[in-house]
Design an enzyme around this catalytic site. Structure first.
Site, PDB file in Angstrom:
ATOM      1  N   GLU A   1     -51.322  37.959 -62.566  1.00 23.60           N
ATOM      2  CA  GLU A   1     -51.250  38.621 -63.832  1.00 23.60           C
ATOM      3  C   GLU A   1     -49.920  37.634 -64.583  1.00 23.60           C
ATOM      4  O   GLU A   1     -49.523  37.256 -64.263  1.00 23.60           O
ATOM      5  CB  GLU A   1     -50.493  39.463 -64.390  1.00 23.60           C
ATOM      6  CG  GLU A   1     -51.530  40.268 -65.752  1.00 23.60           C
ATOM      7  CD  GLU A   1     -51.511  41.186 -66.080  1.00 23.60           C
ATOM      8  OE1 GLU A   1     -49.958  42.449 -65.671  1.00 23.60           O
ATOM      9  OE2 GLU A   1     -52.302  42.334 -65.767  1.00 23.60           O
TER      10      GLU A   1
ATOM     11  N   LYS B   1     -48.808  37.054 -67.766  1.00 24.58           N
ATOM     12  CA  LYS B   1     -48.167  38.015 -68.761  1.00 24.58           C
ATOM     13  C   LYS B   1     -46.562  38.343 -69.151  1.00 24.58           C
ATOM     14  O   LYS B   1     -45.540  37.482 -68.083  1.00 24.58           O
ATOM     15  CB  LYS B   1     -47.802  39.489 -67.294  1.00 24.58           C
ATOM     16  CG  LYS B   1     -47.413  40.586 -68.460  1.00 24.58           C
ATOM     17  CD  LYS B   1     -47.501  42.587 -67.963  1.00 24.58           C
ATOM     18  CE  LYS B   1     -47.074  42.455 -66.422  1.00 24.58           C
ATOM     19  NZ  LYS B   1     -46.865  43.596 -66.376  1.00 24.58           N
TER      20      LYS B   1
ATOM     21  N   LYS C   1     -57.062  41.265 -70.276  1.00 25.94           N
ATOM     22  CA  LYS C   1     -56.345  41.953 -69.617  1.00 25.94           C
ATOM     23  C   LYS C   1     -56.092  42.910 -71.358  1.00 25.94           C
ATOM     24  O   LYS C   1     -55.324  41.936 -72.212  1.00 25.94           O
ATOM     25  CB  LYS C   1     -55.028  42.465 -69.281  1.00 25.94           C
ATOM     26  CG  LYS C   1     -54.034  43.376 -68.613  1.00 25.94           C
ATOM     27  CD  LYS C   1     -55.026  43.668 -67.713  1.00 25.94           C
ATOM     28  CE  LYS C   1     -54.381  44.167 -66.405  1.00 25.94           C
ATOM     29  NZ  LYS C   1     -52.957  44.497 -66.164  1.00 25.94           N
TER      30      LYS C   1
ATOM     31  N   GLU D   1     -59.603  51.430 -65.122  1.00 29.17           N
ATOM     32  CA  GLU D   1     -58.505  51.906 -64.498  1.00 29.17           C
ATOM     33  C   GLU D   1     -58.715  53.709 -64.361  1.00 29.17           C
ATOM     34  O   GLU D   1     -58.384  54.023 -65.810  1.00 29.17           O
ATOM     35  CB  GLU D   1     -57.367  50.895 -65.400  1.00 29.17           C
ATOM     36  CG  GLU D   1     -55.931  51.349 -65.044  1.00 29.17           C
ATOM     37  CD  GLU D   1     -55.434  50.479 -65.625  1.00 29.17           C
ATOM     38  OE1 GLU D   1     -55.220  49.263 -65.549  1.00 29.17           O
ATOM     39  OE2 GLU D   1     -54.666  51.064 -66.387  1.00 29.17           O
TER      40      GLU D   1
ATOM     41  N   ASN E   1     -53.568  52.218 -61.142  1.00 22.33           N
ATOM     42  CA  ASN E   1     -52.378  52.263 -62.005  1.00 22.33           C
ATOM     43  C   ASN E   1     -51.824  53.128 -61.103  1.00 22.33           C
ATOM     44  O   ASN E   1     -50.815  54.220 -61.255  1.00 22.33           O
ATOM     45  CB  ASN E   1     -53.010  52.057 -63.497  1.00 22.33           C
ATOM     46  CG  ASN E   1     -51.786  50.850 -63.736  1.00 22.33           C
ATOM     47  OD1 ASN E   1     -50.670  50.478 -62.957  1.00 22.33           O
ATOM     48  ND2 ASN E   1     -51.917  51.114 -64.873  1.00 22.33           N
TER      49      ASN E   1
ATOM     50  N   GLU F   1     -53.019  48.757 -58.416  1.00 24.28           N
ATOM     51  CA  GLU F   1     -52.664  47.825 -59.879  1.00 24.28           C
ATOM     52  C   GLU F   1     -50.922  48.453 -60.107  1.00 24.28           C
ATOM     53  O   GLU F   1     -50.473  49.353 -59.934  1.00 24.28           O
ATOM     54  CB  GLU F   1     -53.575  48.029 -60.559  1.00 24.28           C
ATOM     55  CG  GLU F   1     -54.189  47.516 -61.024  1.00 24.28           C
ATOM     56  CD  GLU F   1     -55.084  47.602 -62.564  1.00 24.28           C
ATOM     57  OE1 GLU F   1     -54.408  48.615 -63.367  1.00 24.28           O
ATOM     58  OE2 GLU F   1     -56.110  47.802 -62.079  1.00 24.28           O
ATOM     59  N   SER F   2     -49.849  46.982 -59.768  1.00 23.19           N
ATOM     60  CA  SER F   2     -48.015  47.523 -60.811  1.00 23.19           C
ATOM     61  C   SER F   2     -46.997  48.245 -59.607  1.00 23.19           C
ATOM     62  O   SER F   2     -47.752  48.536 -58.430  1.00 23.19           O
ATOM     63  CB  SER F   2     -48.233  48.185 -61.611  1.00 23.19           C
ATOM     64  OG  SER F   2     -49.349  48.171 -62.640  1.00 23.19           O
TER      65      SER F   2
HETATM   66  O1  LIG Z   1     -45.954  43.844 -63.780  1.00 26.68           O
HETATM   67  P1  LIG Z   1     -46.524  44.679 -62.501  1.00 26.68           P
HETATM   68  O2  LIG Z   1     -46.413  46.109 -62.004  1.00 26.68           O
HETATM   69  O3  LIG Z   1     -46.204  43.609 -61.259  1.00 26.68           O
HETATM   70  O4  LIG Z   1     -47.917  45.188 -63.151  1.00 26.68           O
HETATM   71  C1  LIG Z   1     -49.210  44.043 -63.297  1.00 26.68           C
HETATM   72  C2  LIG Z   1     -50.641  45.067 -63.722  1.00 26.68           C
HETATM   73  O5  LIG Z   1     -51.010  45.895 -62.413  1.00 26.68           O
HETATM   74  C3  LIG Z   1     -50.154  45.859 -65.270  1.00 26.68           C
HETATM   75  O6  LIG Z   1     -49.429  45.031 -66.063  1.00 26.68           O
HETATM   76  C4  LIG Z   1     -51.431  46.940 -65.665  1.00 26.68           C
HETATM   77  C5  LIG Z   1     -52.186  47.251 -65.117  1.00 26.68           C
HETATM   78  N1  LIG Z   1     -52.809  47.813 -66.080  1.00 26.68           N
HETATM   79  C6  LIG Z   1     -52.847  47.801 -66.840  1.00 26.68           C
HETATM   80  C7  LIG Z   1     -53.167  47.986 -68.440  1.00 26.68           C
HETATM   81  C8  LIG Z   1     -52.493  47.789 -69.986  1.00 26.68           C
HETATM   82  C9  LIG Z   1     -51.280  46.320 -69.943  1.00 26.68           C
HETATM   83  C10 LIG Z   1     -51.292  45.976 -68.106  1.00 26.68           C
HETATM   84  C11 LIG Z   1     -51.483  46.643 -67.309  1.00 26.68           C
END
Ligand SMILES: O=P(O)(O)OC[C@@H](O)[C@@H](O)c1c[nH]c2ccccc12
Length: 317
Positions: free
Chosen positions: A100, A102, A163, A212, A234, A270-271
């Site tokens: 990502e 970001k 995104k 998601e 997520n 995710e995340s």
């Molecule tokens: O920075 P991380 O913890 O690796 O997360 C990435 C991504 O999953 C996260 O930015 C995200 C997942 N779904 C979203 C929906 C909107 C904004 C952001 C997200």
């Protein structure tokens, strides 16, 4: 039923932006009009969603849908986002990486001051990312559609996920004209009917859709919608920003996990993924892809960050 009533019946807690004035011709109780006129968002996701509705209506004036439909006719073909994930997973035996791009987030602040989206994208590609996720929201994530366009025109081959917080089909057309190969549809915001319609629109435009979910109820809803190939779990609640990677495990156990395996859907964890153990944990839970931002974007060399995340070199070479 009004939009919010349908959403409530599906367990959606995020309300869509109420009309700033009472509906035309509305003559109900005055206090109800006051309530709709000045009710404020109850959490960050609702705040983002309300802001997005206003942002999109402004953008529509500058980019009418008819003009977007024309632009889509001349747009270059999309790349196969789902195919790239499947190939990478087969090639490495690890979950495919969606890396990502970001710069910041409301919960974690700025990850990287000298943020060059193209440089980061190219480092991700060298490091073995199968696809990229590019934040296009400017206000809350300091992203932008110009980043998506720049990465695509720089010749990065990885398919690109736009995104974004999609609340209107217009955004899907717009993302397609800006070089997206996939879009994100968030079950916490969109009703089943909206997801169904937007899925059909994505297919028509040659886009993949990453749908998601964050909890069991959303997973159950999404599994009841025809045509979904990619489900993102997520680990971060977009309402509280609490991150717990066991969420992926929880949602893939039992009946839901069985249905997903039966449908051969690709689940994206995710995340909150920072270490090889985290990757092994979600892989054991059943994901075939992972979406990672913070742990690699903040590295001085994101290419090396990917090798650190997987505990080995997963580059294409
Ligand atoms: O920075 P991380 O913890 O690796 O997360 C990435 C991504 O999953 C996260 O930015 C995200 C997942 N779904 C979203 C929906 C909107 C904004 C952001 C997200």
């Amino acid at each position: 039923m009004y939009q919010n009533e349908v959403a409530i019946s599906q367990g959606i807690r995020i309300r869509r932006k109420p009309p700033s004035t009472a509906p035309l011709g509305y003559s109900g109780p005055f206090e109800l009009r006051l309530h709709t006129a000045d009710s404020s968002p109850t959490n960050i996701l609702e705040e983002i969603t309300w802001f997005k509705a206003q942002e999109v209506s402004r953008m529509k004036e500058l980019n009418p849908l008819e003009a977007l439909k024309k632009a889509v006719e001349n747009a270059p073909p999309t790349r196969d986002f789902v195919g790239a994930l499947r190939m990478a997973h087969q090639r490495t035996g690890f979950p495919a990486l969606i890396a990502e791009v970001k710069k910041a987030s409301p919960s974690r602040g700025i990850f990287k001051e000298n943020f060059d989206p193209v440089e980061i994208a190219q480092a991700y590609e060298r490091g073995g990312a199968a696809c990229l996720s590019v934040l296009t929201d400017q206000k809350f994530f300091k992203g932008g559609f110009e980043n998506l366009e720049a990465i695509r025109s720089a010749g990065v081959k990885c398919p690109l996920l736009c995104k974004e917080f999609v609340v209107d089909a217009w955004q899907i057309y717009y993302a397609r004209t800006k070089g997206a190969d996939a879009v994100l549809l968030i079950a916490a915001i969109l009703t089943d009917l909206e997801i169904t319609y937007m899925l059909q629109l994505c297919k028509k435009l040659g886009l993949a859709a990453l749908v998601e979910v964050h909890d069991e109820r959303e997973m159950g809803r999404v599994l009841g919608i025809e045509g979904i190939e990619l489900v993102g779990i997520n680990n971060r609640s977009l309402e509280t920003f609490i991150v717990d990677i066991s969420n992926t495990k929880k949602l893939l156990e039992g009946e839901h996990g069985r249905q997903i395996r039966e449908k051969d859907m690709i689940v994206v964890g995710e995340s909150g993924l920072f270490t090889p153990d985290d990757i092994a944990y979600v892989q054991a839970a059943g994901v075939k892809a992972v979406l990672v931002g913070e742990s690699i974007v903040k590295q001085s060399d994101p290419e090396k960050g990917i090798a650190g995340l997987f505990g080995r070199d997963i580059s294409h070479a």
